[in-house]
Design an enzyme around this catalytic site. Structure first.
Site, short mmCIF file in Angstrom:
data_model
loop_
_atom_site.label_atom_id
_atom_site.label_comp_id
_atom_site.label_asym_id
_atom_site.label_seq_id
_atom_site.Cartn_x
_atom_site.Cartn_y
_atom_site.Cartn_z
N ASP A 20 -5.31 8.91 10.74
CA ASP A 20 -4.09 8.56 10.95
C ASP A 20 -3.36 8.95 12.27
OD1 ASP A 20 -3.08 6.92 8.86
OD2 ASP A 20 -3.36 8.66 7.49
N GLU B 26 1.01 -1.12 0.05
CA GLU B 26 0.06 -0.14 -0.18
C GLU B 26 0.92 1.19 0.15
OE1 GLU B 26 -3.04 0.77 3.27
OE2 GLU B 26 -3.53 -1.41 2.94
#
Ligand SMILES: Cc1ncc(COP(=O)(O)O)c(C=O)c1O
Lengths: 402, 257
Positions: free
Chosen positions: B61, B50
């Protein structure tokens, strides 16, 4: 399930704007919130309770005030101020916080989080949490903690934990991102009280519904004092909650012009501003699609305004819609113009406005000069200026030193 | 060159062993070194890679990936640059999936993004702030370019939405293991078996676990439960400190077998 089965229709669209651009983890909580809000809105018991708190705790209705000396100063127009500065805790933010605290209780959530820029929403959240016995955590950027230090002290005295946000621009944008990350992590136990008409659906709609009391009252008051409606309604726009709050009641009064005033900072051309509708283009930030200050790569730009409450690169999606359909007009006012309006209102009316609505006051002056003595202007005075003493004095010192 | 549809699905299906997916940020610590790191990771025994496209406000995040994104942005990384990074790494033959927030894609033009990602030989796209309700028309354009569109399910996803998410996913279904944001955690939460069991009732696709996974013990506990495990912050942190992410992969692979 068929491959082309329709996804759930999403409400909360204002033309192309709005939506729910959030991590999957939050989708359940947003759907619950939407359901609970619609139930509460239709529940007479809830409305009665809300009305009680608005009256005895917030101090509503707030007065409509004829600012005759300001009007004379600007050439004789009639200027009225909707006195949200007289709300408990000093700004319109409490209208929203009270309603959302009642919802948190209804959902059985014992912990509340909030983001704050000027600290007014943080204080409002801390205040309702004290009042209703909820745990409260407020996210605030380092830069805003410095320039709004009095509000940091107020929040702490009210029992809230204030978490300093050191990432990015260290202002409202990053405080909001951090609050959303907290919510993603603690969504089962926590309600997020967003402070403006921004964020994913149902927030823009819910916060508007809770703030529209400003305009509902002001319209009635204006009619009973003057027997007719104002020509123009002016309000400052950070995320846009006080503006939507006062605009909503007038949306169907097609002859009433609605003007939102954004922060031009050091000037829209300098790039150091926070005027999303005047100087941005549509994009996604904090869960909704709306006008946004961003670079060509879709990265959100740093903003500047002397007023912490307007220092935000996004704006509520309903404003984007009102702009595009030209029902409302949006302009931008600089730091220096807002400071001058702050001083003028303080000296002429004995009312010290917050720097946020000082932007609206400046533009009211511009309109008053254009309209002349027949002009009828209603301004949302969204908050009081005690919190801005340091910023105003620093600016005066900087001017002297030049 | 173009990856055949279905290759991601094949690559991630567990075959006794748990498959490992690595995450890295394009442009971190700079463009050249991110390509080098990606090529080394591609040959380290992972099933797929990824590649993150940096965004100024990454809501899903934690601090490690936020910081990597910030560094990448300071070095001028953007969608066009990330497509170049990903294309260079995809030549190694490992399926590459882009992970990006929606706004940079909207700014780039989603149709152009889809066409260029396919042209670059990439396998699919994950957009963490694009729930299924908001996914069209972007997902349609990705599908039209023969890219897999990977959607996420979370521990908070209700049963009725699980069905529509699984239905709209292709390549694999990304199962967020923790209620929270990315970042290494000491332990994975309990209830993994039940969570994956529930997801599998709605899909034949491989199901990958992600968020918080960083240790060989985590791999062991996911073996036989998930098809694949995605490791992000631990690898990004290793790259950030100038270490060797391949050594970490070798260590993690021991837990996969
Ligand atoms: C007094 C006052 N007015 C206006 C604002 C801007 O918010 P909004 O645009 O949501 O009314 C703030 C925000 O902190 C504020 O404190």
């Amino acid at each position: 399930m068929a491959r082309n089965a329709p996804t759930h229709p999403v409400d909360g669209r204002y033309g192309a704007y709005g939506g729910q651009y959030v991590p999957e983890t939050l989708m359940g909580a947003l759907q619950e919130l939407e359901k609970v809000w619609h139930e509460a809105k239709a529940d007479p018991q809830f409305q009665l309770e809300l009305a009680g708190h608005r009256h005895a705790f917030v101090g509503r209705p707030t007065p409509l005030y004829a600012a005759t000396r300001l009007g004379e100063h600007f050439g004789g127009a009639h200027i009225h101020l909707k006195r949200e500065d007289l709300c408990h805790t000093g700004a319109h933010k409490l209208n929203n916080a009270v309603g959302q605290a009642l919802l948190a209780l209804r959902m059985g959530k014992k912990r509340v989080i909030a983001e704050t820029g000027a600290g007014q929403h943080g204080v409002a959240a801390a205040t309702v949490c004290a009042r209703f016995g909820l745990e409260c955590t407020v996210y605030m950027g380092t830069e805003d903690m410095r320039r709004q230090s009095m509000n940091v002290r107020r929040m702490k005295l009210l029992g809230a934990e204030v978490v300093e946000v050191t990432s990015g621009t260290k202002t409202l944008k990053d405080a909001t991102s951090e609050a959303i990350r907290d919510w993603v992590t603690n969504v089962r136990s926590t309600h997020y009280i967003i402070g403006s008409v921004v964020g994913p659906h149902p927030y823009p709609e819910m916060v508007r519904d809770l703030q529209r009391v400003i305009g509902d009252e002001a319209r009635d008051q204006y009619l009973s004092v003057d027997g007719r409606l104002p020509d123009v309604v002016v309000a400052c726009v950070g995320g846009g909650s006080n503006a939507i709050g006062i605009f909503t009641a007038f949306l169907d009064d097609k002859d009433v012009m609605l003007v939102g005033v954004e922060a031009a900072g050091k000037g829209v051309k300098t790039g150091q501003h926070a005027a999303s509708l005047v100087g941005g283009r549509p994009g996604v930030l904090h869960g909704s699609y709306s006008y946004l200050l961003q670079d060509g790569d879709g990265q959100v730009l740093p903003t500047h305004s002397i007023s912490a409450g307007l220092d935000y690169p996004g704006v509520g999606p309903e404003h984007s819609f009102l702009r595009d359909i030209e029902r409302a007009e949006y302009v931008a006012v600089t730091d220096a113009e807002a400071l001058a309006a702050f001083r003028l209102c303080t000296r002429l009316e004995g009312i010290m406005p917050a720097l946020e609505p000082a932007h609206a006051l400046h533009h009211a002056g511009v309109l008053a000069r254009e309209m002349g003595s027949g002009g009828r202007i209603l301004v949302c005075l969204s908050g009081r200026g005690d919190k801005d003493m340091d910023s105003v004095e620093d600016a005066a010192r900087a001017e002297r030193d030049q | 060159m173009k990856t055949a549809t279905g290759s991601l699905e094949q690559a991630l299906r567990a075959t006794g062993d748990l498959k490992l997916v690595a995450y890295m940020m394009a442009g971190h610590p700079n463009k050249r070194r991110s390509i080098e790191a990606g090529k080394r990771l591609a040959g380290s025994g992972i099933a797929a890679l990824e590649i993150g496209i940096p965004f100024s406000d990454p809501l899903a995040d934690g601090p490690v990936i936020q910081r990597a994104g910030q560094i990448a942005l300071e070095h001028g990384m953007n969608v066009a640059g990330a497509l170049e990074v990903a294309a260079a790494i995809a030549t190694e033959g490992v399926p590459v999936v882009l992970m990006t927030y929606i706004n940079p894609v909207l700014a780039y033009d989603p149709r152009r993004f889809a066409a260029e990602a396919a042209q670059a030989g990439l396998a699919g796209v994950i957009v963490p702030d694009l729930p299924v309700e908001e996914s069209e028309p972007v997902a349609g354009w990705l599908r039209a370019a023969s890219l897999d569109t990977v959607f996420m399910v979370a521990p908070t996803t209700a049963e009725d939405r699980l069905a529509s998410i699984c239905d709209r996913s292709s390549g694999f279904v990304y199962c967020v293991t923790v209620t929270g944001i990315t970042g290494v955690r000491k332990d994975l939460p309990p209830g993994m078996k039940e969570l994956f069991g529930e997801v599998r009732r709605h899909t034949q696709l491989p199901v990958a676990a992600g968020f918080g996974i960083s240790r060989p013990e985590h791999m062991k506990s996911l073996r036989g439960v998930a098809d694949a495990a995605v490791v992000g912050s631990a690898i990004v942190d290793e790259i950030d400190r100038g270490g060797d992410p391949v050594a970490l992969i070798k260590e993690l692979l021991k837990g996969c077998r």
